[in-house]
Design a protein around this motif. Structure first.
Motif, PDB file in Angstrom:
ATOM      1  N   ALA A 209       0.884  -1.179   0.000  1.00 33.26           N
ATOM      2  CA  ALA A 209       0.000   0.000   0.000  1.00 33.26           C
ATOM      3  C   ALA A 209       0.913   1.218   0.000  1.00 33.26           C
ATOM      4  O   ALA A 209       0.953   1.989   0.950  1.00 33.26           O
ATOM      5  CB  ALA A 209      -0.903  -0.020   1.228  1.00 33.26           C
ATOM      6  N   CYS A 210       1.684   1.384  -1.092  1.00 30.14           N
ATOM      7  CA  CYS A 210       2.892   2.227  -1.027  1.00 30.14           C
ATOM      8  C   CYS A 210       2.646   3.727  -1.109  1.00 30.14           C
ATOM      9  O   CYS A 210       3.575   4.506  -0.927  1.00 30.14           O
ATOM     10  CB  CYS A 210       3.902   1.791  -2.077  1.00 30.14           C
ATOM     11  N   GLY A 211       1.416   4.175  -1.395  1.00 26.24           N
ATOM     12  CA  GLY A 211       1.171   5.616  -1.438  1.00 26.24           C
ATOM     13  C   GLY A 211       2.153   6.310  -2.364  1.00 26.24           C
ATOM     14  O   GLY A 211       2.433   5.846  -3.462  1.00 26.24           O
ATOM     15  N   GLU A 234      -0.069   0.279  -5.504  1.00 24.23           N
ATOM     16  CA  GLU A 234      -0.936   1.362  -5.034  1.00 24.23           C
ATOM     17  C   GLU A 234      -2.204   1.358  -5.893  1.00 24.23           C
ATOM     18  O   GLU A 234      -2.135   1.273  -7.110  1.00 24.23           O
ATOM     19  CB  GLU A 234      -0.196   2.700  -5.163  1.00 24.23           C
ATOM     20  N   THR A 239      -1.978   8.691  -7.054  1.00 27.22           N
ATOM     21  CA  THR A 239      -0.932   8.451  -6.053  1.00 27.22           C
ATOM     22  C   THR A 239       0.151   7.536  -6.624  1.00 27.22           C
ATOM     23  O   THR A 239       1.342   7.706  -6.348  1.00 27.22           O
ATOM     24  CB  THR A 239      -1.548   7.844  -4.771  1.00 27.22           C
ATOM     25  N   HIS A 240      -0.254   6.577  -7.449  1.00 27.68           N
ATOM     26  CA  HIS A 240       0.710   5.699  -8.138  1.00 27.68           C
ATOM     27  C   HIS A 240       1.668   6.537  -8.986  1.00 27.68           C
ATOM     28  O   HIS A 240       2.879   6.318  -9.004  1.00 27.68           O
ATOM     29  CB  HIS A 240      -0.040   4.679  -9.005  1.00 27.68           C
ATOM     30  N   CYS A 243       4.150   8.308  -6.855  1.00 27.85           N
ATOM     31  CA  CYS A 243       5.157   7.362  -6.372  1.00 27.85           C
ATOM     32  C   CYS A 243       6.235   7.127  -7.430  1.00 27.85           C
ATOM     33  O   CYS A 243       7.432   7.138  -7.124  1.00 27.85           O
ATOM     34  CB  CYS A 243       4.481   6.041  -5.996  1.00 27.85           C
TER      35      CYS A 243
END
Length: 507
Positions: A209-211, A234, A239-240, A243
């Motif tokens: 859930a890497c945000g 993500e 948000t992906h 990242c």
């Protein structure tokens, strides 16, 4: 000597660029426009400087220059450069021109930039308003960024751009309140997780859930030269994208960041099975409602999640309740952990003591000797929520059966802030040292035997194990009696005086 572009200068310019949007668009939306423009300006300035250097080196030989430029990190067509957009800033279709430039960048760099910009539309009337307003905003944004010189020779240290990007994400997270927690873990909490899992050279590091990737970068930074392989997933498209850009701006070109719902559609696979990682970290959304909706298919109304619906067998120890996805992430992470793996995950305290299916899952995890430590954190560390959280640390092939409990939530273990509390370096060091020593410290930590945990019916609530009760000093009863006597005498005096005054007044 040429003046360098400083960290403060970049940060200030970026924050000023936000004034273009403030009051018109929510910061959780406009952050994407500012951060994409920073990324584009950095790529463009770097490419431009390298082109100038090769032109000088090869004395204008275009064939040799072209060959050298083809080996650059990113291929940038003239119409994708920031300078080109600057010349077009007054055009009536500037939003469309920016979109085309980003699409061309993706097309020319499919291995790295595929799908990075797809979630952001610089020509969106719904987000940026009607043509006149939209064009005015985009022109101002471009003019703000034109003030910044991000050429490598001007910036010097590569990390400066990455740090500015991180600074902006943190400012936006603070601005966005509850939504901020969805894409950013406060830096010192990320640092704590990174030190707890102790990554080593050549480890595979994974965040499901890497945000915006800040936690993964912190963990990678623990290893000299970042000689690790980074994996993340993500589900939010924008948000992906953040990242991916964050990775590139920190000089990490080979991170494998996938876009999709990790729970119903995990995308890091080996021969159809979940890939295994030496280090797994996450700050998943707290108690995610409807976490299993990706398994529902068309039968949404009467859908009930069952372990058999998951082809990877992650929920055979129990299916988490539909309104709380905490253990769904924990089970996914445990099934993604290599034989020598270490894992740390930030969770709400409810996971430690809630019953029903969560209680059964907790029991299975403990019986399989996977839980290494439970760490209680101070309240109000996270964006948009005052509730205190905890860290659960897991290990495969543990050489002990005890479980360490740390209560780092008390006063003196953090710095108080107006809106948000912070962990300081000394607070992190104290937690990590206690974890490494795996010891009982009065009013701070406790090493519980598996028998004690069983006696507590697998309830992991920290106060059951760490007694932080401070005894008050014993009361001196003679002193109290003397005080009461003196107070009574004082009251008698006042009453006598009052009686005199009342008599004089004729009452």
């Amino acid at each position: 000597m040429d003046k360098k572009t400083t960290q403060e200068e970049i940060n200030r310019t970026l924050w000023e660029a936000c004034d273009t949007f403030r009051g018109k668009i929510d910061s959780s939306i406009y952050k994407d426009y500012v951060l994409v423009m920073l990324f584009l300006k950095y790529l463009s300035d770097t490419y431009k400087e390298h082109l100038e250097e090769y032109m000088e080196k090869f004395k204008g030989n275009e064939v040799m220059v072209k060959r050298a430029m083809s080996r650059e990190r990113f291929i940038i067509d003239e119409k994708c450069t920031f300078d080109y957009l600057y010349t077009k800033r007054n055009d009536s279709n500037i939003g469309e021109i920016i979109n085309k430039a980003l699409a061309k960048l993706e097309e020319d760099n499919p291995g790295k930039l595929r799908d990075v910009f797809m979630s952001i539309d610089f020509n969106s009337e719904a987000v940026l308003g009607k043509t006149k307003d939209r064009n005015a905003m985009l022109r101002t944004l471009i003019e703000d960024f034109a003030k910044l010189d991000l050429r490598p020779s001007k910036v010097g240290d590569d990390d400066i751009i990455g740090n500015s990007y991180q600074y902006m994400i943190e400012r936006f997270a603070s601005d966005a309140g509850k939504k901020g927690g969805e894409f950013f873990t406060p830096s010192m909490v990320s640092e704590l997780l990174a030190r707890l899992v102790k990554p080593k050279e050549n480890d595979r590091i994974y965040d499901p859930a890497c945000g915006s990737g800040s936690l993964l970068i912190r963990v990678a930074n623990q290893v000299p030269g970042r000689k690790v392989a980074i994996y993340g997933q993500e589900r939010n498209g924008q948000t992906h994208s953040l990242c991916m850009m964050n990775m590139f701006l920190h000089g990490i070109d080979d991170a494998k960041i996938e876009w999709g719902d990790t729970l119903s559609n995990p995308l890091h696979l080996d021969d159809g099975k979940l890939m295994k990682f030496q280090v797994v970290v996450a700050n998943p959304p707290f108690s995610l409602d409807k976490w299993a909706m990706g398994f529902a298919g068309d039968n949404d109304d009467k859908f009930k999640m069952e372990a058999s619906l998951d082809p990877y067998g992650r929920f055979n120890w129990g299916v988490p309740p539909k309104s709380r996805g905490d253990y769904a992430f924990v089970l996914h992470m445990l099934h993604s952990l290599a034989e020598d793996g270490r894992m740390a995950v930030i969770l709400p305290h409810g996971v430690l003591f809630r019953g029903a299916s969560e209680g059964k899952i907790r029991k299975k995890i403990i019986e399989n000797n996977l839980l290494d430590a439970v760490i209680g954190l101070p309240e109000a560390l996270f964006y948009g929520t005052g509730i205190p959280a905890c860290i659960m640390v897991f290990k495969k092939n543990r050489n002990r059966t005890d479980i360490l409990f740390i209560d780092a939530s008390g006063e003196g273990n953090y710095e108080k802030g107006k809106k948000q509390n912070k962990l300081r370096e000394q607070d992190i060091e104290k937690i990590v040292e206690t974890y490494e020593n795996y010891e009982t410290v009065d009013k701070y930590s406790y090493v519980a035997s598996i028998e004690e945990v069983k006696e507590n019916d697998y309830n992991l609530n920290i106060p059951r194990y760490v007694d932080t009760f401070e005894e008050e000093d014993p009361v001196n009863m003679d002193e109290v009696a003397e005080n009461i006597k003196n107070i009574k005498a004082e009251i008698n005096k006042v009453e006598e005086q009052m009686a005199k005054y009342l008599k004089e007044l004729g009452f």
